[in-house]
Design a protein around this motif. Structure first.
Motif, PDB file in Angstrom:
ATOM      1  N   GLN A  84     -42.807  42.288  20.765  1.00 17.07           N
ATOM      2  CA  GLN A  84     -42.116  43.586  20.591  1.00 17.07           C
ATOM      3  C   GLN A  84     -42.915  44.540  19.606  1.00 17.07           C
ATOM      4  O   GLN A  84     -42.915  45.764  19.505  1.00 17.07           O
ATOM      5  CB  GLN A  84     -40.655  43.341  20.173  1.00 17.07           C
ATOM      6  CG  GLN A  84     -40.002  42.850  21.258  1.00 17.07           C
ATOM      7  CD  GLN A  84     -38.585  42.590  20.601  1.00 17.07           C
ATOM      8  OE1 GLN A  84     -38.237  42.857  19.576  1.00 17.07           O
ATOM      9  NE2 GLN A  84     -37.802  41.509  21.413  1.00 17.07           N
ATOM     10  N   LEU A  85     -43.429  43.878  18.494  1.00 19.51           N
ATOM     11  CA  LEU A  85     -44.315  44.442  17.455  1.00 19.51           C
ATOM     12  C   LEU A  85     -45.647  44.847  18.027  1.00 19.51           C
ATOM     13  O   LEU A  85     -46.284  45.812  17.245  1.00 19.51           O
ATOM     14  CB  LEU A  85     -44.467  43.681  16.412  1.00 19.51           C
ATOM     15  CG  LEU A  85     -43.109  43.529  15.468  1.00 19.51           C
ATOM     16  CD1 LEU A  85     -43.389  42.192  14.258  1.00 19.51           C
ATOM     17  CD2 LEU A  85     -42.593  44.771  14.817  1.00 19.51           C
ATOM     18  N   GLY A  86     -46.009  44.661  19.268  1.00 22.00           N
ATOM     19  CA  GLY A  86     -47.242  45.031  19.733  1.00 22.00           C
ATOM     20  C   GLY A  86     -48.622  44.258  19.475  1.00 22.00           C
ATOM     21  O   GLY A  86     -49.680  44.394  19.459  1.00 22.00           O
ATOM     22  N   LEU A  87     -48.100  43.003  18.776  1.00 25.97           N
ATOM     23  CA  LEU A  87     -48.972  41.843  18.441  1.00 25.97           C
ATOM     24  C   LEU A  87     -49.367  40.805  19.389  1.00 25.97           C
ATOM     25  O   LEU A  87     -49.043  39.836  19.249  1.00 25.97           O
ATOM     26  CB  LEU A  87     -48.625  41.388  16.855  1.00 25.97           C
ATOM     27  CG  LEU A  87     -48.300  42.237  15.935  1.00 25.97           C
ATOM     28  CD1 LEU A  87     -47.584  41.459  15.031  1.00 25.97           C
ATOM     29  CD2 LEU A  87     -49.435  42.944  15.369  1.00 25.97           C
ATOM     30  N   ARG A  88     -49.985  41.436  20.497  1.00 26.14           N
ATOM     31  CA  ARG A  88     -50.196  40.482  21.741  1.00 26.14           C
ATOM     32  C   ARG A  88     -50.913  39.464  21.627  1.00 26.14           C
ATOM     33  O   ARG A  88     -50.566  38.326  21.995  1.00 26.14           O
ATOM     34  CB  ARG A  88     -50.886  41.295  22.916  1.00 26.14           C
ATOM     35  CG  ARG A  88     -50.791  40.649  24.285  1.00 26.14           C
ATOM     36  CD  ARG A  88     -51.431  41.410  25.144  1.00 26.14           C
ATOM     37  NE  ARG A  88     -50.577  42.316  25.825  1.00 26.14           N
ATOM     38  CZ  ARG A  88     -50.917  43.468  26.257  1.00 26.14           C
ATOM     39  NH1 ARG A  88     -52.211  43.827  26.325  1.00 26.14           N
ATOM     40  NH2 ARG A  88     -50.009  44.401  26.616  1.00 26.14           N
ATOM     41  N   ASP A  89     -52.076  39.293  20.830  1.00 24.41           N
ATOM     42  CA  ASP A  89     -52.744  38.111  20.772  1.00 24.41           C
ATOM     43  C   ASP A  89     -51.843  37.052  19.902  1.00 24.41           C
ATOM     44  O   ASP A  89     -51.893  35.856  20.177  1.00 24.41           O
ATOM     45  CB  ASP A  89     -54.055  38.520  19.813  1.00 24.41           C
ATOM     46  CG  ASP A  89     -54.874  39.264  20.977  1.00 24.41           C
ATOM     47  OD1 ASP A  89     -54.773  39.157  22.162  1.00 24.41           O
ATOM     48  OD2 ASP A  89     -55.985  39.709  20.519  1.00 24.41           O
ATOM     49  N   ALA A  90     -51.215  37.282  18.990  1.00 21.10           N
ATOM     50  CA  ALA A  90     -50.450  36.721  18.126  1.00 21.10           C
ATOM     51  C   ALA A  90     -49.293  36.201  19.087  1.00 21.10           C
ATOM     52  O   ALA A  90     -48.854  34.768  18.910  1.00 21.10           O
ATOM     53  CB  ALA A  90     -50.083  37.145  16.853  1.00 21.10           C
ATOM     54  N   ALA A  91     -48.495  36.777  19.582  1.00 22.27           N
ATOM     55  CA  ALA A  91     -47.626  36.536  20.341  1.00 22.27           C
ATOM     56  C   ALA A  91     -48.098  35.376  21.644  1.00 22.27           C
ATOM     57  O   ALA A  91     -47.483  34.429  21.896  1.00 22.27           O
ATOM     58  CB  ALA A  91     -46.832  37.730  21.276  1.00 22.27           C
ATOM     59  N   ALA A 123     -42.925  34.290  19.164  1.00 24.70           N
ATOM     60  CA  ALA A 123     -43.701  35.107  20.055  1.00 24.70           C
ATOM     61  C   ALA A 123     -43.104  36.252  20.650  1.00 24.70           C
ATOM     62  O   ALA A 123     -43.734  37.370  20.998  1.00 24.70           O
ATOM     63  CB  ALA A 123     -43.926  34.128  21.128  1.00 24.70           C
ATOM     64  N   ASN A 124     -41.701  36.176  20.821  1.00 22.26           N
ATOM     65  CA  ASN A 124     -40.989  37.378  21.287  1.00 22.26           C
ATOM     66  C   ASN A 124     -41.028  38.671  20.479  1.00 22.26           C
ATOM     67  O   ASN A 124     -41.269  39.593  20.905  1.00 22.26           O
ATOM     68  CB  ASN A 124     -39.684  37.094  21.509  1.00 22.26           C
ATOM     69  CG  ASN A 124     -38.896  37.870  22.057  1.00 22.26           C
ATOM     70  OD1 ASN A 124     -38.554  39.164  21.614  1.00 22.26           O
ATOM     71  ND2 ASN A 124     -37.986  37.587  23.314  1.00 22.26           N
ATOM     72  N   VAL A 125     -40.732  38.230  19.045  1.00 21.00           N
ATOM     73  CA  VAL A 125     -40.791  39.288  18.006  1.00 21.00           C
ATOM     74  C   VAL A 125     -42.254  40.093  17.928  1.00 21.00           C
ATOM     75  O   VAL A 125     -42.477  41.268  17.919  1.00 21.00           O
ATOM     76  CB  VAL A 125     -40.436  38.665  16.629  1.00 21.00           C
ATOM     77  CG1 VAL A 125     -40.939  39.863  15.647  1.00 21.00           C
ATOM     78  CG2 VAL A 125     -38.916  38.642  16.770  1.00 21.00           C
TER      79      VAL A 125
END
Length: 192
Positions: free
Chosen positions: A56-63, A51-53
């Motif tokens: 940071q990668l800008g993958l908010r929905d996946a996070a 979730a944290n990574v």
């Protein structure tokens, strides 16, 4: 298969993910966390880390999805898990959901000042000013020398049409954060 990882294969993957993170290779670390979650789908470390990574990668929905899976699988593990979910939800504009997650965080740890602050901000966005005042007051009790809670508290007092309360806060801020006090005076038109 256990909920949380154990054994040599798990630790090899964990060390590999940590190495990728140290090297700044978030995409590679994400791939390792995916592999970990294939073997240990409810592993707290892998879910929280991915979730944290992904954030940071800008993958908010996946996070958000990982953070939601984390608190669903381990609801009482840590107030920080709920705070992280709330932070992601608030950033995605999902304010009502963020409010609930912040409330879960402060229920698990009533001294988590940043969760009280986040709760206050979400309540302001929901225009529930009286509740926001209570949350921000708790934040300022826990972090009396931080100007952020005081600043938001003064702003919400203005929204509540309580200029005397806002003026009192400005006067208080002058004692340790005169720049923030001056900014509030400019923004509100109030003089302490």
């Amino acid at each position: 298969m256990s909920v949380n990882g154990s054994g040599w294969a798990y630790w090899q993957l964990k060390l590999r993910a940590m190495a990728w993170l140290v090297l700044g290779r978030r995409e590679a670390a994400d791939a390792v966390f995916c592999t970990m979650l294939e073997g240990w789908p409810l592993d707290a470390y892998a879910l929280a880390s991915r979730a944290n990574v992904r954030a940071q990668l800008g993958l908010r929905d996946a996070a958000i999805a990982d953070a939601q899976a984390m608190v669903a699988a381990h609801p009482k593990r840590s107030a920080a898990d709920w705070f992280n979910l709330a932070f992601l939800l608030e950033g995605a504009g999902r304010v009502a959901e963020a409010e609930q997650a912040f409330r879960e965080a402060v229920a698990l740890d009533p001294k988590l000042d940043r969760a009280w602050y986040g709760l206050g901000l979400t309540l302001i966005q929901l225009r529930r000013f009286d509740e926001a005042v209570a949350a921000l007051k708790r934040n300022t009790e826990l972090q009396p020398m931080s100007p952020y809670g005081w600043y938001q508290l003064a702003r919400v007092q203005m929204d509540r049409h309580e200029p005397d309360e806002a003026r009192r806060i400005i006067r208080h801020l002058k004692g340790f954060e005169p720049k923030v006090a001056a900014q509030l005076e400019r923004e509100t038109g109030l003089a302490a």
